[in-house]
Structure formats: C-alpha cells, structure tokens
Design a protein around this motif. Structure first.
Motif, PDB file in Angstrom:
ATOM      1  N   CYS A  13      50.776 -28.571  16.880  1.00 29.29           N
ATOM      2  CA  CYS A  13      49.610 -27.753  16.539  1.00 29.29           C
ATOM      3  C   CYS A  13      49.651 -27.537  15.037  1.00 29.29           C
ATOM      4  O   CYS A  13      50.557 -26.878  14.533  1.00 29.29           O
ATOM      5  CB  CYS A  13      49.660 -26.433  17.300  1.00 29.29           C
ATOM      6  SG  CYS A  13      48.320 -25.319  16.881  1.00 29.29           S
ATOM      7  N   GLY A  14      48.720 -28.142  14.331  1.00 30.21           N
ATOM      8  CA  GLY A  14      48.677 -27.992  12.882  1.00 30.21           C
ATOM      9  C   GLY A  14      49.965 -28.381  12.193  1.00 30.21           C
ATOM     10  O   GLY A  14      50.391 -27.739  11.239  1.00 30.21           O
ATOM     11  N   GLY A  15      50.615 -29.421  12.669  1.00 33.83           N
ATOM     12  CA  GLY A  15      51.832 -29.907  12.012  1.00 33.83           C
ATOM     13  C   GLY A  15      53.102 -29.234  12.488  1.00 33.83           C
ATOM     14  O   GLY A  15      54.197 -29.649  12.128  1.00 33.83           O
ATOM     15  N   LYS A  16      52.955 -28.186  13.289  1.00 34.40           N
ATOM     16  CA  LYS A  16      54.153 -27.502  13.810  1.00 34.40           C
ATOM     17  C   LYS A  16      54.376 -27.916  15.264  1.00 34.40           C
ATOM     18  O   LYS A  16      53.421 -28.191  15.986  1.00 34.40           O
ATOM     19  CB  LYS A  16      53.972 -25.990  13.745  1.00 34.40           C
ATOM     20  CG  LYS A  16      54.063 -25.416  12.356  1.00 34.40           C
ATOM     21  CD  LYS A  16      54.126 -23.901  12.451  1.00 34.40           C
ATOM     22  CE  LYS A  16      54.651 -23.253  11.217  1.00 34.40           C
ATOM     23  NZ  LYS A  16      53.774 -23.399  10.055  1.00 34.40           N
ATOM     24  N   THR A  65      45.914 -25.680  20.580  1.00 31.03           N
ATOM     25  CA  THR A  65      45.015 -24.978  19.661  1.00 31.03           C
ATOM     26  C   THR A  65      45.551 -23.637  19.173  1.00 31.03           C
ATOM     27  O   THR A  65      45.092 -23.121  18.170  1.00 31.03           O
ATOM     28  CB  THR A  65      43.650 -24.739  20.339  1.00 31.03           C
ATOM     29  OG1 THR A  65      43.883 -24.266  21.666  1.00 31.03           O
ATOM     30  CG2 THR A  65      42.861 -26.028  20.415  1.00 31.03           C
ATOM     31  N   ASN A  91      54.825 -26.871  18.741  1.00 29.30           N
ATOM     32  CA  ASN A  91      54.473 -25.632  19.407  1.00 29.30           C
ATOM     33  C   ASN A  91      55.163 -25.505  20.760  1.00 29.30           C
ATOM     34  O   ASN A  91      54.748 -24.726  21.606  1.00 29.30           O
ATOM     35  CB  ASN A  91      52.951 -25.578  19.590  1.00 29.30           C
ATOM     36  CG  ASN A  91      52.435 -24.159  19.683  1.00 29.30           C
ATOM     37  OD1 ASN A  91      53.185 -23.228  19.418  1.00 29.30           O
ATOM     38  ND2 ASN A  91      51.199 -24.008  20.062  1.00 29.30           N
ATOM     39  N   ASP A 142      55.614 -29.788   9.784  1.00 33.70           N
ATOM     40  CA  ASP A 142      56.265 -28.623   9.225  1.00 33.70           C
ATOM     41  C   ASP A 142      57.466 -28.249  10.093  1.00 33.70           C
ATOM     42  O   ASP A 142      57.300 -27.690  11.174  1.00 33.70           O
ATOM     43  CB  ASP A 142      55.231 -27.482   9.179  1.00 33.70           C
ATOM     44  CG  ASP A 142      55.742 -26.297   8.373  1.00 33.70           C
ATOM     45  OD1 ASP A 142      56.921 -26.344   7.967  1.00 33.70           O
ATOM     46  OD2 ASP A 142      54.962 -25.356   8.163  1.00 33.70           O
ATOM     47  N   SER A 163      47.094 -33.644  13.840  1.00 35.07           N
ATOM     48  CA  SER A 163      48.062 -32.537  13.844  1.00 35.07           C
ATOM     49  C   SER A 163      49.443 -32.977  13.377  1.00 35.07           C
ATOM     50  O   SER A 163      50.406 -32.241  13.543  1.00 35.07           O
ATOM     51  CB  SER A 163      48.192 -31.945  15.247  1.00 35.07           C
ATOM     52  OG  SER A 163      46.959 -31.495  15.707  1.00 35.07           O
ATOM     53  N   GLU A 172      56.954 -18.490  10.895  1.00 33.29           N
ATOM     54  CA  GLU A 172      56.204 -18.666   9.667  1.00 33.29           C
ATOM     55  C   GLU A 172      56.244 -17.392   8.842  1.00 33.29           C
ATOM     56  O   GLU A 172      56.489 -17.414   7.647  1.00 33.29           O
ATOM     57  CB  GLU A 172      54.770 -19.044  10.013  1.00 33.29           C
ATOM     58  CG  GLU A 172      53.974 -19.454   8.794  1.00 33.29           C
ATOM     59  CD  GLU A 172      52.644 -20.047   9.199  1.00 33.29           C
ATOM     60  OE1 GLU A 172      51.652 -19.314   9.134  1.00 33.29           O
ATOM     61  OE2 GLU A 172      52.601 -21.205   9.604  1.00 33.29           O
TER      62      GLU A 172
END
Ligand SMILES: Nc1ncnc2c1ncn2[C@@H]1O[C@H](COP(=O)(O)OP(=O)(O)O)[C@@H](O)[C@H]1O
Ligand SMILES: [Mg+2]
Lengths: 522, 372
Positions: free
Chosen positions: A482-485, A505, A487, A275, A295, A515
């Motif tokens: 982290c989750g596609g972003k 995390t 960080n 993302d 991720s 976001e």
C-alpha cells in the motif's frame, strides 16, 4: 416487421498474407441500443473484425450494413461519418495536446467553432453521460483511465452512435471499471449501440445484453447474457470443455530462498516507491503480491532482479541451501547475480519492451538467456532453436515459424514465449508481473498451471497480480503493498477479498505507527 | 445525422494492404521492375528536355563504368572504397547509434597515415618499409577508433546526443588536417604532394589489393554481426535498451566497443585513401563518402552482403553520370536528375514490397505492381 439491426456483418472474410485468416465468413448482427460483448481467445479475430468497421482494414470479401444499408468503409473518416467510433487497445491521442485540442483535432474550425464552444459541447456530453474530463489538461498528465475517458468523449463529440471498445478494462482498476460501466449503461439508455471486447468473463456477464463468440476467426454464435455462465462461455470460446479450477497444491517441505529486509527504493522522481519492506519468500510456495497499481510492485521485482537501485540499509539475501551459501544481492548487477549461480527467472510486466525483443523470432529470443554460455566468440544457434521448437510445441504457441518476429504474435502467444523461456532456465526463484494481463481465459489457466508446476519443483514463485480472485485461489501467502509500504502478509487459504481489498487502500495501524515513530525520530 | 448521405455505395477502386510475407524472388522482381520503370521515366524526361536519344545516353552511362578494362577496375576500386566506409558505419547504425561522423573518422585516419608517411619515411625518421607499413596502418586505425570512441564515451556516461556530437567531430577533423597542411606546406599552396614512402603495396594491378581487402572486410563483418556474441549484443541493444539491461548486457560497454570498431574501420578506410589512392591527405580526402556510405548501408538494410549491391548501384550511377556530363552537351544537373529518379524508384519499390494493392472486383486476387 423484423427489426433492422444497427450493424450487420455478412460473410466477412479477411486474411493477412497467405497463412493467417483472421476472419472467415463472419455473419452477425448488432441491434440498436444493445450492449454486445464480443468474446474469443487471443488471436480469434475480434480486433480485426472491429477494425473493418472502423475503417482501419478493408475486408477481402463480404458486406457491412449500417441501419440496413450496405456501406463502403474505406477510412476512419468514413466510419466517423457513419457514426461509428472505436476506442482502440492503444490510444490514439497526442500527448502534448490538451483534452480539447485532441477532441477537435483534424476537424474543421468552421464545424467546431471556438475552443469555448467546443468546451461547452464537451461539458454537455459529460453531464449527459457522467464523464469527468478536464478540458485544459494535457494528455501526458493524464492517467490511463482519463485518457480512455477522453477517447470516448472524443468519439461521442463526433456524433458516434455505435461505440466499439477494444479491451477497455485491461488497463483499469476495479473502481475505474465500475465507472466506465456506468457511463456505458447511460449511453445504452440513450439508444446507442455498444460493442465491448473483454477477456474478463464476470465483466461480460455484468455489462452485456448478448454475447457473440468468435473462435479461430469463425463466428460461433450469439447467446443471451442472462442464459450464459462463465463455464458455458469458456466452453464455447475454446470449443471443448475446460477445467476452470485453479489448483493450489500443498507442499510439505518449504525452505527459505530469499529474505528481503528494509528494502527502500526511489522512483525516477526521487520519491520513495518502496519503503522499508521486509518479507521472506520460500521455495515450494507461491507468494502473491497485491496492491493497486503503482504501489511499488515494479520496483520490488526489479530490485530483486538487480535492475533497481536500492537505498542504504536495504538487504536482499539469497539462500543457496544445496551449497550452503548466503549471498547479498543488493548492489549487484544482473550479470553479477547470474555469476553467483542464482538462477532467477523474471517475467516482467512489459513483455515486448523488456522481456523480449519484438523484432526477433522465438529462436533469437530464447538466445537472450543463453547466448553468453561457453567461451567461443560465436553464438550457439542450435540450442536456442531447439528450445524454441520445444516451447512452441509444449505450450502450443501459435506462430508461422520460430523465426517470425514475436511482435507479430498475439498477446497470449507472446507471453507463452516469455514464460517458456524463463522456465527453461530451471530457476530457483521465479518472478512474474501481471502474467495474465490481456490473456484469454484458456491461456491464463495455462500460465497458472505452469506456475504451479514450478512451485511443485521447489521454486520460490513471486506473483504480482491484480485480480484478487485469482490471487486468493493461486497463492499460498499474499503480501499486500500500500503506497510502497508492506501492509501485512495474509494466508491465501483463509483471507477474504474484502480483507485484502481494504489492506490495499488503507495502511494498517502498525504501519501508520511506524511512520509516526520514524517522523518523531527524524 | 443523415448517415446515408455520407455512405459510399460503390466499392472503392483499390485499397492497400500490408503484406505479411513475400517470396524472395518476388521482392527482387519488384526491385528490377522499379529500375526498368525508372529508366523509362528518365528516357521520357531526357527526350523532352534535350531532344537527345535516351538509349544513346544510357549506353554512355553504362560505358562510364564498363567500357575499358581500366574503367572497370577503377569502378570496382571506387565501389570498394565506398563499401568500406559503409561497412564501417554499419555496426553503429545497427545499434541505433546514429554515427554521422564517418567523414571525420575517415579523414582523421587518413591524417594519421599521412603523418607516418611524412615523418617516419626516408624524409624523416628513415624507418624501413617493413616497419613503416604496419605502423602506418596501425596509426590510421587507432586515430579513427579514437575519433569514434569519444562520442561513444559521452553517450554511454552522460547520454549526450551522438548525432550532433559526431557531426561536430567532422569539423574538428577537417580543421586538424588543415592545420597540419599549413605546418607542412608553409608556402600556402596547402597541398602536401604525393608521399613516396609507406605506400600501400601493389599486387596484380593498381586496384586489386584494395578490392580484396574490402571483400575480406565484408565477409568478416557479415560473420561478426550475424554469428558472434558481440554481433548479437549489438542487435539487442539496437532493438531495445531495456531488454538489454534486463538480460544483463552493459549497454554502455557495447556502445563503446562498437564505436571503437566502427571508428577503426573508418580509420582503415582513411588509410586506404591516403596511402593507397591519393598517397597524400587533403581536407577533401574523405570526399563525402562518410555520408554516401550511410546511404549505402541503409539501402542495404545493414546487411554487408546486400550492401555490395547497393554500393555497386550507387557507384555505377555516379560514374555514369560523370560520363554523360563529359560526353554530352547537357546541363550539369541532368545526370544528377537521372540518378535521383532511379534512386527514387528503387526506394519507392520498397512500398510495393511491404504493401500490396487490391483492385475492385478481383476479390482476394493480388493486384501486382502494375499500377506503377
Ligand atoms: N496487421 C496484422 N498483420 C498480420 N497478422 C495480423 C495482423 N493483425 C492481426 N493479425 C493476425 O490475425 C489474427 C487475429 O488477430 P486479432 O484480430 O488481433 O485477434 P484478437 O483481437 O481476437 O486477439 C491473429 O492470428 C493475428 O496474429
Ligand atoms: Mg485484440
């Protein structure tokens, strides 16, 4: 009176064909109620030895004693009846069945009773040792860790007193590993004997009571864990002193090689796997990519390699400084990228399924990168063959010959073939995903050394890893997903493990704000 | 739990181990032993069921292919045709494209040849033979290629199942031929009769040219599969589509290109049948060779040179079986039973090539295939 060991191997020898002797005269004991770690380089015969205990192979020579009695184990069923259960590197579960169905599979209905009774007994086991199993869940919906738990519960359900775990932690996150270790300790407290194979030495030190070491199929010795250290175990395993420091050479001159901006990709379900990721990679540095698995690491590397569709607005610019050319890579196929003169080496996570052809020999696998060269309709077979021999000699690949199918080689040797081939393309960008997964410590250090050599040559190295200690020792900078972003990017020389772990995390405020802004705008 | 109860105390009689390497000659020794063992078993069955002398029967079987010079040439020619179809399916199968539509591709090639022979020859457009010959060949080859590429295009673009698709195409081909026969032969006998023009030329004797053509094809395909870039791409796509993509091979392109080749070779086989052997076309022109050919290719492990042997074996067996049912007063099923047993043993021998049996007490010694 001398204690009777739970298991005793006596003069066990097992050969494959005429060339490979996987176990040579192995004599060793495993006590009741102990956790024994079995240690050895890739291909030293650990799995083979355990497979003889679990009835998959049959020894050529030697005897096995259980509780002091000689036994003949000719099938997995014999092993079960002797209370031996093994959790293999590759799980043996039926995907479309539920947990309960897998547990009772192949057992007599009279023995197991109704599904309800099975579920009851499974619950008892779970409560006793601290497992977490959803009895009605289908295996294909399970994570790797859940599958592994199911395998263990299955063997316990069938009355195993001796548990063998073959590289159980290779596929687990640190948290999952911790959970696994706590149930292993519970099992030990219950009097069960446990044999665990792992290449991660700090795990060996953390969990085991004793460590047995194999080298080239031979039994070297057993040490008490409290008296062992990472260095001493490595030296025993390898047979000579090994330098255990990861180098991080300082490179003065760095130039921008790849510029990723606003990269967004979808996974196969149409969910954003990456993302809006933006970063630069420089020649002469190793850029680490950290993140819990899934991720977006896979999509990131595949996007750069031209294997992943990118959404609108994404951009990956490649800088060819010697010719002063900038090229946009998004939207190009692998061969189009190659035609631009971009020399991209890629060591994918799935070595045999993607990086190599398992049924082909080293020689034909070298050809994958070079076969298109030239205008002849015929393939040039000599150059790849010479390269195969060179890689074999330089990286000490253990193989009967350059035409032996690479799928028959052990994990470390497969990886050397792949890395050797990719380096031989003289890349300007080198990407490697989980390059040391499942590799023994010696081979792992070979891989780090090779990556550093590339860095010194001015290659932009992008290294996706899972072991934070290694990432922090090897990389110049670490980008944390982290989750596609993205960080944030930290300096590998100054960052701490806790800092990176937290970033893996928890999304940092900036990213979270972004976001929210987006949502407000959209 | 009483472990001791379950424990076996004696070492088992034998156990089975996968081989990692086997010398070339040993593999062939096992295969030959398998054929001999099969002949013994068949002999026992023959005596038990018919009371006839098995040796006499084997002799007739052998003579079915070798007794007269004519029989021998005929056997070679039939072998060549079978091999031709087997060669045609090989590139596709090596790519793991399960093309079971060879039957239809051969038939449609035959139809293409027949159309040219009937409509462009002296009865129709009156083309000279020098012109008619190449046009006939080309038409057959193109027809076959089209029949082969249609499922490939669907597979490459929409990932349809090629097995079902190619199978269905067989039926379409059969009915297309039937349709043309009805138009050409309205009388209803639906037999086109022999065509006089555009036939395959004869050199040496009636059989030689087909044999030579297929021999050349065998060598050509062997080289194509093993030494060319196309052949290499076929192997990679067949072994792992993901690796192919990773390396930049456009797998759709390879599938389409390979099926054009496969279909074209089937079309050529159709030409050889329609313009060479039969000089006509019927719905039965392919005669099941499209399926037998798959078996030949598979038994030969998709190696064109090895396929010469497997095609020979199957052809000799078939022809011998025919001879027995002609000369002996036996049930028509007996020859098939014999063929089946021999094939069973040959396929079964692969087990002993891949595995070895260790016996108790022999330590590490190799138990040879004496257990058969
Ligand atoms: N099924 C097999 N066939 C042939 N060789 C094998 C087979 N299994 C293992 N080997 C060989 O035996 C040796 C020991 O392998 P293994 O027991 O898997 O080692 P480890 O588990 O310690 O990595 C290696 O050289 C490997 O290549
Ligand atoms: Mg192993």
């Amino acid at each position: 009176m001398e204690k009777i060991p739970a298991i005793r191997f006596e003069n066990i020898t097992k050969a494959f064909g005429t060339k490979v002797v996987a176990n040579k005269n192995v004599t060793m004991d495993i006590e009741k109620g102990e956790i024994m770690a079995l240690l050895g380089e890739n291909g030293s015969g650990k799995t083979t030895l355990m497979n003889m205990l679990s009835g998959i192979y049959r020894q050529d020579e030697g005897q096995i004693y259980i509780d002091g009695k000689e036994v003949q184990i000719t099938s997995p069923k014999d092993a079960y009846e002797l209370g031996i259960g093994m959790i293999h590197q590759h799980f043996k579960l039926v995907d479309v069945f539920t947990a309960i169905e897998n547990i009772a599979m192949g057992m007599d209905k009279k023995e197991t009773g109704s599904n309800k009774e099975i579920a009851e007994k499974v619950r008892e086991i779970c409560d006793k040792y601290g497992f977490d199993v959803d009895p009605k869940k289908k295996v294909y919906n399970m994570t790797v860790s859940e599958k592994q738990t199911l395998e263990i519960v299955k063997t316990l359900y069938r009355g195993a007193n001796i548990l063998i775990l073959d590289e159980p932690t290779a596929v687990l996150t640190p948290q999952e590993t911790e959970k696994l270790f706590s149930v292993i300790r519970n099992m030990k407290a219950d009097g069960k004997s446990i044999i665990i194979i792992t290449h991660k030495l700090h795990e060996v030190l953390a969990i085991s009571d004793r460590v047995a070491i194999l080298r080239k199929g031979e039994y070297i010795g057993t040490v008490l864990t409290p008296e062992a250290s990472v260095q001493s175990l490595t030296d025993m395993m390898v047979g000579e002193k090994v330098e255990l420091d990861i180098e991080r050479p300082d490179i003065e001159y760095k130039e921008k090689r790849i510029s990723v901006s606003h990269l967004t990709c979808l996974d196969k379900y149409g969910v954003k796997a990456l993302d809006d990721v933006t970063f630069d990679a420089y020649g002469g540095e190793i850029l680490g990519i950290a993140g819990i698995s899934g991720s977006g690491q896979k999509q990131l590397l595949e996007a750069i390699a031209g294997l992943q569709r990118c959404e609108k607005g994404s951009s990956i610019v490649y800088y060819d400084t010697s010719n002063n050319i900038e090229s946009e890579l998004v939207g190009l196929t692998v061969s189009e990228i190659k035609k631009l003169g971009v020399s991209l080496a890629f060591v994918p996570e799935d070595r045999l399924g993607m990086g190599l052809v398992g049924s082909m020999g080293m020689s034909d696998n070298m050809m994958l990168r070079s076969y298109k060269k030239g205008h002849s309709i015929f393939t040039d077979r000599k150059t790849p063959r010479d390269l195969a021999i060179k890689v074999r000699d330089e990286l000490e690949v253990k193989t009967p010959g350059v035409t032996t199918p690479v799928r028959k080689l052990s994990g470390g040797n497969v990886q050397k073939v792949l890395v050797g081939r990719e380096i031989a393309t003289e890349p300007t960008v080198m990407m490697a995903a989980y390059a040391v997964r499942g590799l023994d410590i010696n081979t792992s250090y070979t891989i780090y050394r090779l990556l550093n050599e590339q860095k010194k040559k001015g290659v932009a190295v992008i290294y996706v890893g899972e072991d934070l200690d290694v990432l922090l020792a090897l990389c110049d900078r670490i980008a944390v997903l982290c989750g596609g972003k993205l960080n944030g990017i930290v300096d590998g020389r100054t960052a701490t493990k806790e800092e990176v772990g937290l970033m893996m995390t928890h999304l940092q405020d900036a990213a979270v704000n972004n976001e929210q802004e987006e949502q407000a705008n959209g | 739990m009483d472990n001791a109860k379950a424990a076996k105390t004696r070492e088992p009689l034998f156990h089975i181990v996968k081989r990692t390497d086997i010398p070339f000659w040993k593999g062939w020794l096992i295969r030959i032993a398998a054929v001999l063992a099969a002949l013994v078993v068949c002999g026992i069955i023959i005596v038990a069921l018919t009371g006839k002398n098995p040796f006499e029967m084997y002799q007739y079987m052998f003579e079915g292919s070798f007794k007269t010079e004519r029989k021998f040439w005929k056997m070679l020619q039939d072998l060549a045709m079978l091999l031709c179809v087997a060669l045609a399916v090989t590139p596709a199968f090596k790519m793991r494209f399960w093309n079971i539509g060879a039957e239809g591709q051969v038939l449609i090639g035959g139809l293409g040849a027949a159309i040219c022979m009937k409509l462009l020859g002296d009865d129709g457009a009156q083309l000279s033979n020098e012109l008619l010959l190449p046009i006939t060949i080309l038409t057959a080859v193109v027809f076959g290629a089209i029949w082969g590429v249609i499922p490939a295009i669907f597979k490459a673009n929409w990932n349809t199942n090629e097995t079902l698709f190619t199978l269905m195409m067989n039926y379409i081909a059969t009915f297309l031929v039937a349709y043309f026969l009805v138009i050409w032969v309205p009388s209803g006998s639906s037999s086109l009769g022999k065509q006089k023009y555009g036939k395959l030329p004869v050199i040496g004797n009636d059989y030689l040219l087909i044999i030579l053509i297929v021999l050349a094809l065998t060598i050509g395909l062997y080289i194509y599969l093993n030494y060319t870039k196309h052949g290499y791409e076929i192997s990679v796509v067949g072994e792992s589509v993901r690796t192919a993509r990773y390396i930049g091979i456009n797998e759709g392109k390879v599938i389409i290109r390979t099926m054009i080749l496969s279909g074209a070779l089937c079309g050529l086989a159709g030409y050889l049948i329609a313009a060479g052997l039969d000089q006509t076309v019927t719905t039965e022109s392919a005669g099941g060779q499209g399926f037998t050919g798959i078996m030949v290719a598979w038994l030969g492990k998709f190696n064109p040179l090895a396929m010469m042997l497997t095609a020979g074996l199957i052809q000799v067996l078939n022809q011998g079986a025919g001879q027995i049912s002609q000369d002996f007063d036996v049930s028509g099923a007996l020859p098939s039973v014999i063929t089946g047993i021999i094939l069973f043993f040959i396929i079964g021998s692969e087990f002993f090539i891949n595995y070895e049996v260790h016996f108790r007490g022999h330590g590490g010694k190799r138990g040879k295939e004496g257990v058969k």
